[in-house]
Write a protein that holds these residues in place. Structure first.
Motif, PDB file in Angstrom:
ATOM      1  N   GLU A  24       0.837  -1.203   0.000  1.00  0.00           N
ATOM      2  CA  GLU A  24       0.000   0.000   0.000  1.00  0.00           C
ATOM      3  C   GLU A  24       0.871   1.252   0.000  1.00  0.00           C
ATOM      4  N   LEU A  25       1.960   1.209   0.772  1.00  0.00           N
ATOM      5  CA  LEU A  25       2.868   2.356   0.843  1.00  0.00           C
ATOM      6  C   LEU A  25       3.546   2.586  -0.504  1.00  0.00           C
ATOM      7  N   VAL A  26       3.995   1.505  -1.140  1.00  0.00           N
ATOM      8  CA  VAL A  26       4.665   1.605  -2.446  1.00  0.00           C
ATOM      9  C   VAL A  26       3.693   2.171  -3.478  1.00  0.00           C
ATOM     10  N   LYS A  27       2.446   1.702  -3.461  1.00  0.00           N
ATOM     11  CA  LYS A  27       1.434   2.204  -4.403  1.00  0.00           C
ATOM     12  C   LYS A  27       1.238   3.709  -4.219  1.00  0.00           C
ATOM     13  N   PHE A  28       1.128   4.149  -2.954  1.00  0.00           N
ATOM     14  CA  PHE A  28       0.966   5.578  -2.673  1.00  0.00           C
ATOM     15  C   PHE A  28       2.162   6.367  -3.205  1.00  0.00           C
ATOM     16  N   CYS A  29       3.366   5.843  -2.973  1.00  0.00           N
ATOM     17  CA  CYS A  29       4.573   6.520  -3.439  1.00  0.00           C
ATOM     18  C   CYS A  29       4.570   6.667  -4.960  1.00  0.00           C
ATOM     19  N   LYS A  30       4.249   5.595  -5.652  1.00  0.00           N
ATOM     20  CA  LYS A  30       4.234   5.640  -7.121  1.00  0.00           C
ATOM     21  C   LYS A  30       3.202   6.628  -7.636  1.00  0.00           C
ATOM     22  N   GLU A  31       2.053   6.672  -7.001  1.00  0.00           N
ATOM     23  CA  GLU A  31       0.990   7.589  -7.420  1.00  0.00           C
ATOM     24  C   GLU A  31       1.347   9.050  -7.163  1.00  0.00           C
ATOM     25  N   ASN A  32       2.255   9.295  -6.214  1.00  0.00           N
ATOM     26  CA  ASN A  32       2.580  10.674  -5.830  1.00  0.00           C
ATOM     27  C   ASN A  32       4.020  11.071  -6.134  1.00  0.00           C
ATOM     28  N   GLY A  33       4.708  10.266  -6.927  1.00  0.00           N
ATOM     29  CA  GLY A  33       6.057  10.623  -7.364  1.00  0.00           C
ATOM     30  C   GLY A  33       7.124  10.518  -6.287  1.00  0.00           C
ATOM     31  N   LEU A  34       6.902   9.678  -5.289  1.00  0.00           N
ATOM     32  CA  LEU A  34       7.886   9.492  -4.228  1.00  0.00           C
ATOM     33  C   LEU A  34       8.724   8.256  -4.523  1.00  0.00           C
ATOM     34  N   SER A  35       9.949   8.254  -4.047  1.00  0.00           N
ATOM     35  CA  SER A  35      10.833   7.111  -4.215  1.00  0.00           C
ATOM     36  C   SER A  35      10.280   5.911  -3.446  1.00  0.00           C
ATOM     37  N   VAL A  36      10.392   4.730  -4.042  1.00  0.00           N
ATOM     38  CA  VAL A  36       9.930   3.507  -3.382  1.00  0.00           C
ATOM     39  C   VAL A  36      11.093   2.665  -2.869  1.00  0.00           C
ATOM     40  N   SER A  37      12.301   3.193  -2.949  1.00  0.00           N
ATOM     41  CA  SER A  37      13.462   2.420  -2.505  1.00  0.00           C
ATOM     42  C   SER A  37      13.558   2.428  -0.987  1.00  0.00           C
ATOM     43  N   GLY A  38      14.258   1.443  -0.468  1.00  0.00           N
ATOM     44  CA  GLY A  38      14.461   1.335   0.967  1.00  0.00           C
ATOM     45  C   GLY A  38      13.454   0.403   1.598  1.00  0.00           C
ATOM     46  N   GLY A  39      13.582   0.251   2.895  1.00  0.00           N
ATOM     47  CA  GLY A  39      12.689  -0.612   3.657  1.00  0.00           C
ATOM     48  C   GLY A  39      11.403   0.103   4.018  1.00  0.00           C
ATOM     49  N   LYS A  40      10.550  -0.617   4.703  1.00  0.00           N
ATOM     50  CA  LYS A  40       9.244  -0.077   5.064  1.00  0.00           C
ATOM     51  C   LYS A  40       9.365   1.164   5.956  1.00  0.00           C
ATOM     52  N   ILE A  41      10.324   1.156   6.861  1.00  0.00           N
ATOM     53  CA  ILE A  41      10.506   2.315   7.742  1.00  0.00           C
ATOM     54  C   ILE A  41      10.906   3.541   6.923  1.00  0.00           C
ATOM     55  N   ASP A  42      11.819   3.359   5.959  1.00  0.00           N
ATOM     56  CA  ASP A  42      12.246   4.471   5.095  1.00  0.00           C
ATOM     57  C   ASP A  42      11.060   5.029   4.313  1.00  0.00           C
ATOM     58  N   ILE A  43      10.271   4.130   3.744  1.00  0.00           N
ATOM     59  CA  ILE A  43       9.124   4.560   2.941  1.00  0.00           C
ATOM     60  C   ILE A  43       8.094   5.258   3.824  1.00  0.00           C
ATOM     61  N   THR A  44       7.866   4.735   5.025  1.00  0.00           N
ATOM     62  CA  THR A  44       6.922   5.354   5.958  1.00  0.00           C
ATOM     63  C   THR A  44       7.371   6.766   6.318  1.00  0.00           C
ATOM     64  N   ASP A  45       8.648   6.941   6.618  1.00  0.00           N
ATOM     65  CA  ASP A  45       9.171   8.271   6.951  1.00  0.00           C
ATOM     66  C   ASP A  45       9.033   9.229   5.764  1.00  0.00           C
ATOM     67  N   ARG A  46       9.286   8.728   4.569  1.00  0.00           N
ATOM     68  CA  ARG A  46       9.182   9.538   3.357  1.00  0.00           C
ATOM     69  C   ARG A  46       7.738   9.998   3.136  1.00  0.00           C
ATOM     70  N   ILE A  47       6.794   9.084   3.348  1.00  0.00           N
ATOM     71  CA  ILE A  47       5.380   9.439   3.183  1.00  0.00           C
ATOM     72  C   ILE A  47       4.941  10.427   4.249  1.00  0.00           C
ATOM     73  N   ALA A  48       5.336  10.209   5.507  1.00  0.00           N
ATOM     74  CA  ALA A  48       4.960  11.127   6.592  1.00  0.00           C
ATOM     75  C   ALA A  48       5.477  12.536   6.298  1.00  0.00           C
ATOM     76  N   HIS A  49       6.711  12.638   5.821  1.00  0.00           N
ATOM     77  CA  HIS A  49       7.267  13.948   5.471  1.00  0.00           C
ATOM     78  C   HIS A  49       6.446  14.589   4.353  1.00  0.00           C
ATOM     79  N   TYR A  50       6.101  13.804   3.368  1.00  0.00           N
ATOM     80  CA  TYR A  50       5.298  14.302   2.240  1.00  0.00           C
ATOM     81  C   TYR A  50       3.926  14.780   2.721  1.00  0.00           C
TER      82      TYR A  50
END
Length: 108
Positions: A24-50
């Motif tokens: 779900e996090l990766v899908k959100f990232c792809k839809e919003n132009g965010l990087s999907v690399s890294g682990g779940k914690i990295d992606i979660t932090d990236r989404i929270a910042h966004y």
């Protein structure tokens, strides 16, 4: 409270209060132009910042070295960058019972 839908209108605090699958996090990232690399914690932090700023963070280039997971005992200290693994799950199920699950409250 029912789990909200992950979208741009969600606040980062609410986002962090609920459990989302990595898919779900990766899908959100792809839809919003965010990087999907890294682990779940990295992606979660990236989404929270966004969600807080509307800014996209690039993924860090350096890799973290994970601490090796050895045998787990009752007096074993939680290792840095703790990630819930099958080894941890088996330990907790053995000591807590078969109903044990990794939920948001436990992971915090």
């Amino acid at each position: 409270m029912e789990r909200p839908i992950l979208n741009k209108e969600l606040g980062s605090k609410t986002f962090r209060d609920f459990y989302f699958l990595k898919e779900e996090l990766v899908k959100f990232c792809k839809e919003n132009g965010l990087s999907v690399s890294g682990g779940k914690i990295d992606i979660t932090d990236r989404i929270a910042h966004y969600l807080d700023t509307g800014e996209t963070l690039s993924a860090p280039r350096e890799k973290r070295v994970k601490a090796p997971i050895s045998d787990i005992y009752m007096d074993t200290k939680i290792e840095p960058d703790f990630v819930c693994t099958e080894k941890h799950r088996a330990f907790f199920k053995e000591h807590i019972g078969s109903t044990f699950t990794f939920n948001v409250a436990f992971q915090k």
